[in-house]
Design a protein around this motif. Structure first.
Motif: not given
Length: 419
Positions: A149, A151-152, A155, A241, A267, A273, A373, A376-377, A380
């Motif tokens: 993902s 977030a993966d 991170r 967060s 996430e 998300a 996705g 989300e990027t 973040a």
């Protein structure tokens, strides 16, 4: 990008002076002092006898007073954390006292980040990543499975970048600011490229575009919309967060670790998300040509409609409003904009909810050839700057103050040892 829960806006209610004073727990004289300081607005009652007050404003002030009281006493009530970074009030939000929407409209993401960190406007600010950090982070991200993902990836890139920085334990302001200015571009450069030519210089929004969009060259309107989205999302008070980041900073974790804590929370489907869910909903509406059957399917399945409602705003999310206005000028955005309006209009038949920033981000990602996705990027990467601002602020507070006491509700001790 949530920072939110579903909320229904209420029609305006007016309170008498007596009712407003009782709700706030103050004397009428104090109530009018709030008015003179600009914390409340009043309106002359019909017939000219006394004043009336907006119930929403009074309730918001009461909540804020309770939070500040709890923060000062260190016990009871909602968790309150004094901050000089972001204020959300009256369907608007402010970065260090400046209207955040106006700031994002006039300045780049990098400039807004600098304002958030230092309270000074650094025009023409740019962020550059050290080659060693980028190489280390990129190798770590490339080793992840293809289905990892956003977030993966971010991170892992954050942890890898930390290992390349032997000075990461220096928590002085200058050192943390240096980390911030290099970590954000490192995260972007570590992401897989969407098309052959990798761009690692220039405005951060342009660099991020090459990682997210399958449209090779962005038009000016699309790039401006992406840059403004980053600036709008840079912070939003104590979202889940951000609170995690402040807890880590309170324990004196270094800036990379604090950012990693934020990425661990982001996430969730009720936070970072959420834009992906709105993206998929938007595509379903575009595929079927009508929001009604799509909304009906969501409600039949017992799911809430993503992209709608925000517990901090009674009206439309100001971030969504600003982004929708920019998307009007993006050449490919019209179908997605029409679909988004159809979603809001259809849902409003039974629940008067307004669009939030998740739905606006979904229109952006759909119009610009990005995956589900991508929102989300964007969220973040943008919020990393806000997390750094909160970590910096927390480093200046008493260590380990973010340590609430548990309210034990288990069996009364002492009990015998288990067999």
């Amino acid at each position: 990008m949530r920072d939110q829960e579903t909320a229904s806006p209420h029609p305006e209610r007016r309170l008498t002076t007596k009712e407003a004073a009782e709700l706030l727990g103050v004397k009428p004289e104090t109530l009018y002092a709030y008015v003179s300081r600009g914390q409340l607005s009043s309106r002359r009652a019909p017939g000219g006898r006394g004043s009336t007050f907006d119930a929403g404003e009074v309730e918001a002030l009461a909540r804020r007073n309770r939070r500040e009281s709890a923060a000062a006493s260190g016990s009871g009530g909602e968790l309150g954390v004094r901050t000089r970074i972001t204020l959300i009030e009256g369907d608007r939000y402010y970065f260090r006292g400046v209207d955040a929407v106006e700031l994002a409209a006039r300045h780049t993401y990098e400039e807004v980040a600098e304002w958030l960190w230092t309270g000074r406007m650094r025009r023409g600010a740019t962020f550059d990543a050290p080659e060693a950090a980028v190489t280390t982070a990129r190798r770590a991200v490339e080793a992840l499975p293809e289905h990892a993902s956003p977030a993966d990836r971010l991170r892992v890139a954050t942890i890898a970048a930390a290992t390349a920085d032997p000075l990461r334990f220096d928590l002085s302001e200058d050192a943390v600011l240096g980390t911030a200015r290099t970590l954000i571009p490192t995260l972007v450069s570590a992401l897989p490229q969407a098309w052959p030519e990798r761009r690692d210089d220039g405005p951060l929004a342009h660099r991020l575009w090459t990682r997210l969009s399958h449209h090779e060259e962005p038009d000016e309107a699309s790039l401006r919309a992406l840059d403004t989205a980053l600036a709008l999302l840079v912070d939003h008070d104590l979202a889940a967060s951000t609170l995690a980041v402040r807890v880590a900073a309170s324990a004196r974790a270094h800036a990379y670790a604090a950012v990693s804590a934020g990425l661990g929370v982001i996430e969730g489907p009720l936070h970072g998300a959420a834009s992906g869910l709105a993206h998929r909903l938007l595509h379903d509406v575009l595929d079927r040509g009508d929001a009604a059957p799509v909304i009906a399917d969501e409600l039949r399945a017992g799911r809430r409609i993503p992209g709608l409602g925000h517990r901090l705003y009674r009206g439309e999310d100001p971030r969504a409003r600003a982004l929708f206005a920019l998307l009007e000028h993006v050449p490919r955005a019209e179908p997605a904009l029409l679909a988004a309006r159809d979603i809001v209009r259809t849902t409003a038949r039974h629940t008067p909810l307004h669009a939030n920033v998740d739905l606006a981000l979904a229109v952006l990602t759909t119009s610009c050839g990005m995956s589900a996705g991508a929102g989300e990027t964007i969220f973040a990467v943008a919020r990393t700057a806000g997390w750094i601002a909160h970590a910096l602020e927390e480093y200046g507070e008493r260590p380990l103050r973010m340590r609430p006491s548990g309210l034990y509700a288990g069996p009364k001790p002492p009990r015998p040892l288990p067999e």
